[in-house]
Write an enzyme that holds these catalytic residues in place. Structure first.
Site, PDB file in Angstrom:
ATOM      1  N   LYS A   1       5.528 -80.106  -0.813  1.00  0.00           N
ATOM      2  CA  LYS A   1       4.108 -80.078   0.475  1.00  0.00           C
ATOM      3  C   LYS A   1       4.870 -79.675   1.509  1.00  0.00           C
ATOM      4  O   LYS A   1       4.666 -79.445   2.903  1.00  0.00           O
ATOM      5  CB  LYS A   1       3.017 -81.250   0.153  1.00  0.00           C
TER       6      LYS A   1
ATOM      7  N   SER B   1       2.578 -83.308 -12.067  1.00  0.00           N
ATOM      8  CA  SER B   1       2.268 -81.733 -12.275  1.00  0.00           C
ATOM      9  C   SER B   1       4.010 -80.585 -12.542  1.00  0.00           C
ATOM     10  O   SER B   1       4.085 -80.097 -12.927  1.00  0.00           O
ATOM     11  CB  SER B   1       2.297 -81.304 -10.754  1.00  0.00           C
TER      12      SER B   1
END
Lengths: 91, 334
Positions: free
Chosen positions: B71, B287
């Protein structure tokens, strides 16, 4: 009967209802009765062996059943049972 | 090098995005922590690829970004582009509703650039999530714990509506800067690190920024098959990933950008995350496990056809972001 809170991704089984009333003296019986009332829902909560899936949390009166007696955790009629995917808020 | 990238680049990468080689050229010295965003290492997963002979599996170590996750790339690009446009200026705070990696990334970027950050999160998110973002000086606003993450979104929007001059709300789901960070960063890095040998790219869909931007650029660079990975069910445990059929579709999500969707069960992703710990020494989040499980599936398909290949995926963050809440913080967010 206890009140069961249904998470958003499982409401397709409960006709969109956020809360349903289900009988059962412990979590195991309650989940079995939930499946009778709303066929297909239990498979999303429990694995083939009947255990609660690793990524699902079940709370009885705000206590995680993993810290209690798992499927044998007693449920009273006045209890609220919450089924919660174990992902924290996302993103 | 970055000047040349500007000329070649149809979307005009802003200064600081095309940093490839800058770190090496500077002998390990950088001016700002933000110069360490991107240019992540690519690691070969030899224990995993042993199951698909002839196929190489490589993973981008996005956990090596200074904020600890993939991110950082989107957050840095979003903030820099907003500053350039004037959406962020003196007296304006960036506000978002996130308790996850994006919130940490905004907090790190904001601290480094002097941009004040406000994050709205449900009051019952775990203590470490509050501590990490607060450590960077971020202002936290708490929403009703019973309303979950949706309640945080609603409260963030209300704060913006009440004081539109005070806040900039970037909405990473609809912000082109998000996928452009990967178009200009992740994709050319993968191309250079594999010396143009990459044949397949697979990544999970969250905001869809990673798969959109990386796929678009890899398609331009060569014959690369790009696969978007999604949880196989609305009820899943792959944090950060979205089951699109049951979700609000991110405006930046466009199926034309990639070649195929792969549906991933939570258990397969979780099992691979555990395997990566033991077999590769990589302690990564779920993930990441799902992404590598997807890469292995592609590898096995190729091997079964007697084909070779170079499959690349993404390790989004470290596993220590996901330690189970302790008993005294047992209230989860949903």
């Amino acid at each position: 009967m206890a009140t069961v809170r249904i998470p958003t991704p499982l409401r397709k089984f409960t006709q969109g209802k956020e809360e349903v009333s289900v009988a059962g003296g412990n979590v195991r019986d309650l989940l079995a009765n939930l499946e009778t009332a709303y066929p297909g829902i239990k498979e999303r909560i429990c694995d083939d062996a009947g255990a609660v899936r690793r990524f699902v949390n079940v709370f009885v009166a705000d206590e995680d059943i993993r810290f209690l007696e798992n499927l044998d955790t007693a449920v009273k009629d006045s209890d609220e049972v919450s089924i919660v995917p174990a992902i924290a808020g996302g993103r | 090098m970055s000047e040349r990238a500007h000329v070649l680049d149809p979307h005009g990468a802003p200064a600081g995005v095309a940093l490839a080689g800058a770190l090496a050229a500077s002998n390990g010295r950088v001016d700002s922590i933000l110069d360490l965003v991107g240019n992540t290492p690519l690691v070969r997963l030899r224990a995993i690829e042993a199951e698909c002979p002839g196929v190489e599996i490589w993973a981008k170590c996005e956990f090596a970004n200074p904020g600890g996750s993939v991110k950082d790339r989107a957050a840095l690009r979003i903030v820099r582009d907003a500053l350039a446009r004037g959406d962020l200026r003196d007296g304006v705070r960036l506000i978002d509703s996130t308790s996850g990696n994006t919130g940490i990334a905004y907090s790190m970027v904001g601290a480094a650039l002097g941009v004040p950050i406000t994050l709205v999160m449900p009051e019952n998110v775990s203590v470490p999530r509050k501590q990490i973002t607060r450590a960077y000086g971020t202002e936290l606003v708490f929403s009703d714990p019973m309303e979950g993450s949706d309640g945080a979104i609603v409260l963030a929007r209300r704060l913006v509506d009440e004081q539109p001059g005070r806040y900039y709300y970037p909405n990473q789901y609809a912000n082109d800067s998000n996928w452009l960070a990967h178009y200009h960063g992740t994709a050319p890095e993968i191309w250079a690190q594999t010396e143009g040998r990459v044949t397949h790219f697979v990544a999970g869909v969250g905001t869809s920024g990673t798969i959109m931007g990386t796929s678009r650029r890899l398609h331009e660079l060569g014959d690369v098959r790009c696969v978007a990975l999604q949880p196989d069910d609305a009820m899943h445990g792959l944090e950060g990933l979205k089951h699109i059929p049951s979700s609000l579709v991110p405006p930046i999500y466009d199926e034309r950008a990639f070649d195929e969707t792969m549906w991933m069960p939570t258990d397969e992703g979780w099992d691979m995350a555990e395997r990566l710990e033991h077999a590769e020494g990589l302690f990564v989040g779920h993930s990441s496990g799902a992404n590598v499980a997807g890469a292995l599936r592609l590898g096995k398909q190729l091997a079964a056809q007697g084909r070779t290949g170079v499959v690349v995926t993404v390790l989004c963050d470290r596993g220590d972001r996901y330690f189970a809440p302790l008993r005294w913080e047992k209230h989860y967010v949903w």
